[in-house]
Scaffold this motif. Sequence first.
Motif, PDB file in Angstrom:
ATOM      1  N   PRO A  46       0.838  -1.206   0.000  1.00 31.09           N
ATOM      2  CA  PRO A  46       0.000   0.000   0.000  1.00 31.09           C
ATOM      3  C   PRO A  46       0.868   1.249   0.000  1.00 31.09           C
ATOM      4  CG  PRO A  46       0.087  -0.939   2.190  1.00 31.09           C
ATOM      5  CD  PRO A  46       0.815  -1.895   1.286  1.00 31.09           C
ATOM      6  N   LEU A  49       2.102   5.547   4.748  1.00 29.92           N
ATOM      7  CA  LEU A  49       1.323   6.456   5.581  1.00 29.92           C
ATOM      8  C   LEU A  49       2.101   7.750   5.806  1.00 29.92           C
ATOM      9  CD1 LEU A  49       0.021   3.965   8.274  1.00 29.92           C
ATOM     10  CD2 LEU A  49      -1.310   5.072   6.491  1.00 29.92           C
ATOM     11  N   ALA A  63     -12.051   9.322  10.616  1.00 28.96           N
ATOM     12  CA  ALA A  63     -11.657   8.293   9.643  1.00 28.96           C
ATOM     13  C   ALA A  63     -10.519   8.824   8.780  1.00 28.96           C
ATOM     14  CB  ALA A  63     -12.842   7.901   8.776  1.00 28.96           C
ATOM     15  N   PHE A  64      -9.787   7.885   8.197  1.00 27.65           N
ATOM     16  CA  PHE A  64      -8.654   8.215   7.330  1.00 27.65           C
ATOM     17  C   PHE A  64      -8.691   7.287   6.125  1.00 27.65           C
ATOM     18  CE2 PHE A  64      -4.363   7.182   5.912  1.00 27.65           C
ATOM     19  CZ  PHE A  64      -3.859   8.442   5.655  1.00 27.65           C
ATOM     20  N   THR A  65      -8.420   7.828   4.942  1.00 27.72           N
ATOM     21  CA  THR A  65      -8.293   7.009   3.740  1.00 27.72           C
ATOM     22  C   THR A  65      -7.244   7.647   2.838  1.00 27.72           C
ATOM     23  OG1 THR A  65      -9.488   5.907   1.945  1.00 27.72           O
ATOM     24  CG2 THR A  65     -10.121   8.172   2.432  1.00 27.72           C
ATOM     25  N   GLN A  66      -6.684   6.829   1.931  1.00 28.36           N
ATOM     26  CA  GLN A  66      -5.642   7.380   1.065  1.00 28.36           C
ATOM     27  C   GLN A  66      -5.585   6.664  -0.264  1.00 28.36           C
ATOM     28  OE1 GLN A  66      -1.734   6.953   2.657  1.00 28.36           O
ATOM     29  NE2 GLN A  66      -1.886   4.755   2.922  1.00 28.36           N
ATOM     30  N   SER A  67      -4.982   7.345  -1.221  1.00 29.95           N
ATOM     31  CA  SER A  67      -4.643   6.757  -2.511  1.00 29.95           C
ATOM     32  C   SER A  67      -3.197   7.144  -2.784  1.00 29.95           C
ATOM     33  CB  SER A  67      -5.577   7.273  -3.607  1.00 29.95           C
ATOM     34  OG  SER A  67      -5.226   8.588  -3.969  1.00 29.95           O
ATOM     35  N   TYR A  71      -4.541  11.936   0.362  1.00 30.50           N
ATOM     36  CA  TYR A  71      -5.111  11.250   1.516  1.00 30.50           C
ATOM     37  C   TYR A  71      -6.130  12.171   2.152  1.00 30.50           C
ATOM     38  CZ  TYR A  71      -1.524  13.660   4.343  1.00 30.50           C
ATOM     39  OH  TYR A  71      -0.721  14.581   4.929  1.00 30.50           O
TER      40      TYR A  71
END
Length: 100
Positions: A46, A49, A63-67, A71
């Motif tokens: 992935p 971070l 919440a946290f999300t990423q590409s 992010y």
Amino acid sequence: MDDTPQAVDTRTLKFLRVLVTVLTATMIVGVLVIITLLVIRLQTSPPPLPERITLPEGAKAVAFTQSETWYAVVTEDDRILIYSPDTGALVQEIEITTGE
């Protein structure tokens, strides 16, 4: 009633034997393909971070999300904060509203 078993044609038995063999081989190949695809898919790493995320004053992360190119952090006060992974700077802020 007559309880004697009836004779089975040998061609039918040969056909059934070949059919079962082909279906077994097909299932084995299918399982091997699925396992191979899972192994290939799970080997990709992935995106890394971020070291640190600086939230605006008073914001608490939910919440946290990423590409690979951004992010995002979702906050308690219904905002989505989108950051650049290269600079760590806030790029966009999206307010979440309900359809009332």
